[in-house]
Design an enzyme around this catalytic site. Structure first.
Site, PDB file in Angstrom:
ATOM      1  N   PRO A 175      32.932   7.482 -42.957  1.00 30.58           N
ATOM      2  CA  PRO A 175      34.163   6.795 -42.579  1.00 30.58           C
ATOM      3  C   PRO A 175      34.636   5.969 -43.769  1.00 30.58           C
ATOM      4  O   PRO A 175      33.835   5.231 -44.353  1.00 30.58           O
ATOM      5  CB  PRO A 175      33.722   5.875 -41.426  1.00 30.58           C
ATOM      6  CG  PRO A 175      32.246   5.708 -41.590  1.00 30.58           C
ATOM      7  CD  PRO A 175      31.736   6.912 -42.326  1.00 30.58           C
ATOM      8  N   MET A 176      35.890   6.115 -44.145  1.00 34.92           N
ATOM      9  CA  MET A 176      36.413   5.310 -45.267  1.00 34.92           C
ATOM     10  C   MET A 176      37.835   4.856 -44.947  1.00 34.92           C
ATOM     11  O   MET A 176      38.738   5.686 -44.767  1.00 34.92           O
ATOM     12  CB  MET A 176      36.391   6.125 -46.571  1.00 34.92           C
ATOM     13  CG  MET A 176      34.998   6.331 -47.133  1.00 34.92           C
ATOM     14  SD  MET A 176      35.021   7.186 -48.719  1.00 34.92           S
ATOM     15  CE  MET A 176      35.293   8.878 -48.206  1.00 34.92           C
ATOM     16  N   CYS A 220      30.288  -2.988 -42.850  1.00 32.65           N
ATOM     17  CA  CYS A 220      31.422  -3.285 -43.721  1.00 32.65           C
ATOM     18  C   CYS A 220      31.277  -4.660 -44.379  1.00 32.65           C
ATOM     19  O   CYS A 220      31.141  -5.675 -43.700  1.00 32.65           O
ATOM     20  CB  CYS A 220      32.720  -3.239 -42.935  1.00 32.65           C
ATOM     21  SG  CYS A 220      34.102  -3.619 -44.011  1.00 32.65           S
ATOM     22  N   ASN A 250      22.631   7.353 -46.754  1.00 32.42           N
ATOM     23  CA  ASN A 250      23.953   7.232 -47.370  1.00 32.42           C
ATOM     24  C   ASN A 250      23.875   6.316 -48.597  1.00 32.42           C
ATOM     25  O   ASN A 250      23.163   5.329 -48.606  1.00 32.42           O
ATOM     26  CB  ASN A 250      24.941   6.653 -46.328  1.00 32.42           C
ATOM     27  CG  ASN A 250      26.278   6.255 -46.932  1.00 32.42           C
ATOM     28  OD1 ASN A 250      26.681   5.092 -46.839  1.00 32.42           O
ATOM     29  ND2 ASN A 250      26.983   7.186 -47.541  1.00 32.42           N
ATOM     30  N   ASP A 278      25.592   6.885 -52.812  1.00 33.59           N
ATOM     31  CA  ASP A 278      25.531   7.437 -54.173  1.00 33.59           C
ATOM     32  C   ASP A 278      25.257   8.932 -54.274  1.00 33.59           C
ATOM     33  O   ASP A 278      24.951   9.412 -55.369  1.00 33.59           O
ATOM     34  CB  ASP A 278      24.479   6.703 -55.029  1.00 33.59           C
ATOM     35  CG  ASP A 278      24.752   5.213 -55.140  1.00 33.59           C
ATOM     36  OD1 ASP A 278      25.866   4.781 -54.781  1.00 33.59           O
ATOM     37  OD2 ASP A 278      23.856   4.477 -55.583  1.00 33.59           O
ATOM     38  N   GLY A 334      30.500   9.734 -49.148  1.00 38.20           N
ATOM     39  CA  GLY A 334      31.786   9.039 -49.132  1.00 38.20           C
ATOM     40  C   GLY A 334      32.577   9.301 -50.384  1.00 38.20           C
ATOM     41  O   GLY A 334      33.303  10.297 -50.505  1.00 38.20           O
ATOM     42  N   ARG A 335      32.390   8.439 -51.380  1.00 42.17           N
ATOM     43  CA  ARG A 335      33.257   8.459 -52.563  1.00 42.17           C
ATOM     44  C   ARG A 335      33.288   9.797 -53.274  1.00 42.17           C
ATOM     45  O   ARG A 335      34.331  10.198 -53.795  1.00 42.17           O
ATOM     46  CB  ARG A 335      32.834   7.332 -53.516  1.00 42.17           C
ATOM     47  CG  ARG A 335      33.194   5.958 -52.966  1.00 42.17           C
ATOM     48  CD  ARG A 335      32.471   4.859 -53.695  1.00 42.17           C
ATOM     49  NE  ARG A 335      31.024   4.941 -53.498  1.00 42.17           N
ATOM     50  CZ  ARG A 335      30.144   4.149 -54.066  1.00 42.17           C
ATOM     51  NH1 ARG A 335      30.551   3.210 -54.898  1.00 42.17           N
ATOM     52  NH2 ARG A 335      28.849   4.267 -53.829  1.00 42.17           N
TER      53      ARG A 335
HETATM   54  C1  LIG Z   1      37.498   3.174 -49.803  1.00 40.40           C
HETATM   55  C2  LIG Z   1      36.300   2.987 -48.908  1.00 40.40           C
HETATM   56  C3  LIG Z   1      36.496   2.661 -47.577  1.00 40.40           C
HETATM   57  C4  LIG Z   1      35.394   2.500 -46.720  1.00 40.40           C
HETATM   58  N1  LIG Z   1      35.596   2.263 -45.397  1.00 40.40           N
HETATM   59  C5  LIG Z   1      34.538   2.281 -44.532  1.00 40.40           C
HETATM   60  C6  LIG Z   1      34.734   2.247 -43.117  1.00 40.40           C
HETATM   61  O1  LIG Z   1      35.868   2.205 -42.612  1.00 40.40           O
HETATM   62  N2  LIG Z   1      33.619   2.253 -42.336  1.00 40.40           N
HETATM   63  C7  LIG Z   1      32.348   2.326 -42.842  1.00 40.40           C
HETATM   64  O2  LIG Z   1      31.365   2.357 -42.085  1.00 40.40           O
HETATM   65  N3  LIG Z   1      32.146   2.371 -44.173  1.00 40.40           N
HETATM   66  C8  LIG Z   1      33.200   2.377 -45.019  1.00 40.40           C
HETATM   67  N4  LIG Z   1      32.986   2.536 -46.364  1.00 40.40           N
HETATM   68  C9  LIG Z   1      31.606   2.752 -46.850  1.00 40.40           C
HETATM   69  C10 LIG Z   1      31.282   4.255 -46.907  1.00 40.40           C
HETATM   70  O3  LIG Z   1      31.317   4.821 -45.623  1.00 40.40           O
HETATM   71  C11 LIG Z   1      29.913   4.501 -47.537  1.00 40.40           C
HETATM   72  O4  LIG Z   1      28.943   3.838 -46.773  1.00 40.40           O
HETATM   73  C12 LIG Z   1      29.825   3.996 -48.976  1.00 40.40           C
HETATM   74  O5  LIG Z   1      30.961   4.378 -49.723  1.00 40.40           O
HETATM   75  C13 LIG Z   1      28.567   4.530 -49.680  1.00 40.40           C
HETATM   76  O6  LIG Z   1      28.550   5.933 -49.700  1.00 40.40           O
HETATM   77  P1  LIG Z   1      28.963   6.772 -51.034  1.00 40.40           P
HETATM   78  O7  LIG Z   1      28.104   6.262 -52.137  1.00 40.40           O
HETATM   79  O8  LIG Z   1      28.686   8.204 -50.675  1.00 40.40           O
HETATM   80  O9  LIG Z   1      30.411   6.491 -51.279  1.00 40.40           O
HETATM   81  C14 LIG Z   1      34.069   2.655 -47.222  1.00 40.40           C
HETATM   82  C15 LIG Z   1      33.900   2.964 -48.585  1.00 40.40           C
HETATM   83  C16 LIG Z   1      34.980   3.142 -49.416  1.00 40.40           C
HETATM   84  C17 LIG Z   1      34.754   3.506 -50.864  1.00 40.40           C
END
Ligand SMILES: Cc1cc2nc3c(=O)[nH]c(=O)nc-3n(C[C@H](O)[C@H](O)[C@H](O)COP(=O)(O)O)c2cc1C
Length: 328
Positions: A18-19, A102, A204, A206, A228-229
């Site tokens: 979720p982002m 969050c 989750n 990186d 995510g990213r």
């Molecule tokens: C732009 C952005 C928005 C995010 N919004 C949420 C969100 O709405 N809910 C949530 O649980 N995590 C949110 N996150 C965290 C991501 O879900 C994830 O836990 C975090 O980016 C680490 O994973 P990654 O390294 O694969 O990006 C957000 C992250 C980013 C970068």
């Protein structure tokens, strides 16, 4: 075989994170097409849902081709969370996820998101209220703890499982870390290896390549990973990981035609969902992601972020196609 309630997710599912302002229906459509096994909406404020705020309501839009899909909520009040769980159930998602991770101040200040990490009893009460309010499977996404000295995820996992959550996703950082440093998966592995834990544990933080996904799968033993990213502007990460798991070989990166097709699909989806003006506006931050790694794209990027109709955007992509089809 990972399973949440009755939802079969196959071996080692790949979850789209979720982002906020990213994981909307147009973005989810391209991630689904390229192999995401389970997706989540952006987080939705429980208070906003109850107030019937348009922004919160719109985030409830889900479509059949997205299934299985989870709707994510956050909030710091039991009654508000329970009420919003009932609103969400009426929209018929496959599951409901609670955000206890969050780190953003506006959320934490209200005692929601990662704010709850400081008070496990409250976290358990909030979760219990949601589980009791809905027939949907309830899952949780959280972090290791509030800060370096309070990494309480092992206790959190047991207690949340005891009140009935059906899967847990752990981002390997604390709240204080925000997004800095590296995600630490060793505690995630400890939760997974706890003999008391029987729900799926998803890791989750990186994951940005097929090699890393497989390395972490083997090293930490999680039931699946959430990405995510790395999926922003690069939905092929899902199919690349799947291919690598299956064959041990790295799939060739997307061609320029595939990049353009995915970006235009994203754009058309945004327009269909939000209308011409907003759809085009909201797509602007995404172009540089889809063009990432290509050299000398500045001119095209500038043209894309100033174009205000689809015809113009398609014409820029035609130029991109001509330039890079030759160059590649
Ligand atoms: C732009 C952005 C928005 C995010 N919004 C949420 C969100 O709405 N809910 C949530 O649980 N995590 C949110 N996150 C965290 C991501 O879900 C994830 O836990 C975090 O980016 C680490 O994973 P990654 O390294 O694969 O990006 C957000 C992250 C980013 C970068």
């Amino acid at each position: 075989m990972a399973k949440i309630g009755n939802i079969e997710l196959g071996d080692f599912p790949l979850l789209l994170a979720p982002m906020e302002d990213v994981s909307d229906p147009p973005f989810r459509a391209v991630c689904k097409e390229h192999g995401a096994d389970l997706m989540y909406t952006e987080f939705i404020s429980s208070e906003g849902l109850i107030r019937d705020a348009i922004k919160s309501r719109q985030k409830l839009d889900i479509f059949d081709y997205e299934r299985p899909i989870g709707i994510q909520i956050f909030g710091g009040d039991e009654e508000a969370l329970a009420m919003s769980a009932r609103i969400i159930e009426a929209t018929n998602p496959d599951l409901l996820d609670i955000n206890f991770g969050c780190p953003v101040k506006k959320v934490v200040c209200k005692g929601a998101g990662a704010g709850v990490l400081k008070d496990i009893n409250l976290m358990v009460r909030l979760t219990d209220a949601v589980v009791k309010a809905t027939k949907l499977p309830v899952t949780v996404k959280t972090r290791l703890g509030w800060d370096e000295d309070s990494k309480n995820i092992e206790e959190v996992a047991e207690r949340l499982q005891d009140v009935g959550i059906q899967a847990l996703t752990i981002h390997g950082r604390t709240r204080t870390q925000m997004y800095k440093g590296h995600a630490d998966w060793t505690l995630i592995a400890k939760v997974k290896n706890n003999p008391r834990i029987h729900i799926p544990i998803f890791g989750n933080g990186d994951i940005d390549s097929p090699q890393k996904a497989v390395e972490y799968k083997n090293r930490y033993g999680v039931d699946g990973v959430m990405i995510g990213r790395a999926a922003i502007g690069y939905p092929w990460i899902f199919r690349e990981i799947k291919h690598y798991i299956k064959t041990g070989e790295v799939l060739a990166p997307p061609t320029i035609d595939e990049r353009i097709a995915a970006c235009l699909k994203h754009l058309r989806g945004a327009i269909k969902w939000k209308g011409d003006k907003l759809g085009i506006l909201e797509m602007r931050p995404h172009y540089s992601n889809y063009l990432r790694g290509l050299s000398h794209v500045k001119e095209y990027r500038m043209r894309l972020v100033t174009a205000d109709n689809v015809g113009e955007i398609e014409a820029v992509f035609e130029d991109v196609r001509m330039q890079y089809a030759v160059a590649l």
